[in-house]
Design a protein around this motif. Structure first.
Motif, PDB file in Angstrom:
ATOM      1  N   SER A  10       4.213   9.227   6.836  1.00  0.00           N
ATOM      2  CA  SER A  10       2.793   9.544   6.650  1.00  0.00           C
ATOM      3  C   SER A  10       1.963   8.422   7.260  1.00  0.00           C
ATOM      4  N   THR A  17      -1.553   7.513   5.941  1.00  0.00           N
ATOM      5  CA  THR A  17      -2.673   7.017   5.129  1.00  0.00           C
ATOM      6  C   THR A  17      -2.609   5.516   4.901  1.00  0.00           C
ATOM      7  N   ALA A  18      -1.430   4.997   4.556  1.00  0.00           N
ATOM      8  CA  ALA A  18      -1.298   3.569   4.253  1.00  0.00           C
ATOM      9  C   ALA A  18      -1.488   2.692   5.484  1.00  0.00           C
ATOM     10  N   GLY A  26       6.487   9.293   1.476  1.00  0.00           N
ATOM     11  CA  GLY A  26       5.601   8.872   2.553  1.00  0.00           C
ATOM     12  C   GLY A  26       5.850   7.437   2.965  1.00  0.00           C
ATOM     13  N   THR A  75      -3.913   2.929   7.712  1.00  0.00           N
ATOM     14  CA  THR A  75      -5.305   2.864   8.142  1.00  0.00           C
ATOM     15  C   THR A  75      -5.749   1.403   8.249  1.00  0.00           C
ATOM     16  N   THR A 128       0.840  -1.193   0.000  1.00  0.00           N
ATOM     17  CA  THR A 128       0.000   0.000   0.000  1.00  0.00           C
ATOM     18  C   THR A 128       0.873   1.239   0.000  1.00  0.00           C
ATOM     19  N   PRO A 134       1.720   5.492  -0.027  1.00  0.00           N
ATOM     20  CA  PRO A 134       1.312   6.562   0.885  1.00  0.00           C
ATOM     21  C   PRO A 134      -0.029   7.202   0.550  1.00  0.00           C
ATOM     22  N   ASP A 135      -0.457   7.134  -0.699  1.00  0.00           N
ATOM     23  CA  ASP A 135      -1.751   7.717  -1.063  1.00  0.00           C
ATOM     24  C   ASP A 135      -2.891   6.708  -1.018  1.00  0.00           C
ATOM     25  N   GLY A 136      -2.620   5.501  -0.555  1.00  0.00           N
ATOM     26  CA  GLY A 136      -3.648   4.470  -0.462  1.00  0.00           C
ATOM     27  C   GLY A 136      -3.750   3.566  -1.668  1.00  0.00           C
TER      28      GLY A 136
END
Length: 271
Positions: free
Chosen positions: A162, A164-165, A101, A167, A72, A74-76
């Motif tokens: 970061s 996001t990944a 990220g 979550t 995954t 950094p931006d998903g």
């Protein structure tokens, strides 16, 4: 053919240890280890080894099946692994990091494992829970099943960390960062939370082992227990690559089948 859930009432013996049994000093430990965890620049390559062994990061027992590998970004979004290879004792692959990220690199497995007898012969089936009833023969006897979930993961960061990944997906045991997994320093305390199916995983025993045990007389393992909120804290004694494990299993009750869930994470602690 639909079978009543009461038939699926006990855990299976002799199935994959990494999915169905709690870890111990004697069990084979599953690990996914990166060549680097913190990198700079606009892009980078990271290599990964994955295996199962008595000592963490020692490729001496079996290569890991990477059919559940998900990287995954950094931006998903997801990143395709490159140069996949499976040798006798370890699997390996590379990841090309092109976004700044934190990346979450995880091998995730789950589903239902069913054991039954047909014509006096013991058989097993493994697959999605939705396919279970239609896949077990009508004349099957001594049907037992276990719902399993296994996550084996590590984290790498290009540039600034970061979140996001990281979550949670809400499935199985997952690590939720309080301390960022790529911002760990020897001698300092770090706190994480464990959740199971999205809910705090309280009273779970977490085993933490540092790599390099082959060259030490004492494995120097750390054991901590999660609180009611699923949190645990560890102070890293030395720099190095660390393996973390937690597992849970439960017997069938009511309309719920037996289950097992396991988490294996790898983080790097810097000097």
């Amino acid at each position: 053919m639909k079978k009543p859930l009461a038939l699926f009432a006990a855990p299976i013996l002799g199935v994959l240890a990494m999915l169905a049994l709690p870890m111990s000093a004697e069990a084979h430990r599953a690990w996914l280890a990166p060549t680097s965890t913190v990198l700079s620049g606009t892009e980078a390559w990271v290599g990964f080894d994955a295996g199962m062994s008595n000592g963490v990061f020692i490729a001496d027992h079996a290569a890991m099946n990477l059919s559940g590998l998900v990287i995954t970004a950094p931006d998903g979004s997801t990143v395709a692994p490159e140069n996949l290879h499976r040798a006798r004792y370890r699997s390996s692959f590379d990841a090309h990091l092109t976004r700044p990220g934190t990346y979450r690199v995880a091998n995730v497995m789950g589903g239902v494992i069913v054991s039954y007898k047909q014509g006096g012969e013991t058989k097993r089936w493994r697959g999605a829970e939705a396919d279970m009833a239609a896949s077990i023969p009508a004349d099957a006897t001594e049907v037992v099943a276990t719902s399993s979930a296994s996550r084996i993961e590590t984290f790498v960061t290009l540039g600034a960390p970061s979140l996001t990944a990281l979550t949670p997906t809400g499935e199985g045991i997952e690590l939720v960062p309080v301390s960022h997994p790529n911002d760990l320093v020897a001698g300092e305390a770090a706190t994480f939370k464990l959740v199971r199916d999205g809910q705090p995983a309280a009273s779970l025993e977490v085993t933490i082992a540092r790599g390099g045990a082959r060259y030490r007389d004492n494995p120097e393992e750390i054991t901590v227990t999660t609180g009611v909120d699923g949190a645990f804290t560890v102070t890293w004694p030395e720099p190095g690559m660390y393996w973390m494990n937690a597992s849970v299993r439960g017997e069938a009750s009511g309309d719920r089948m037996a289950y097992s869930a396991q988490y294996n994470g790898v983080v790097e602690v810097l000097p």
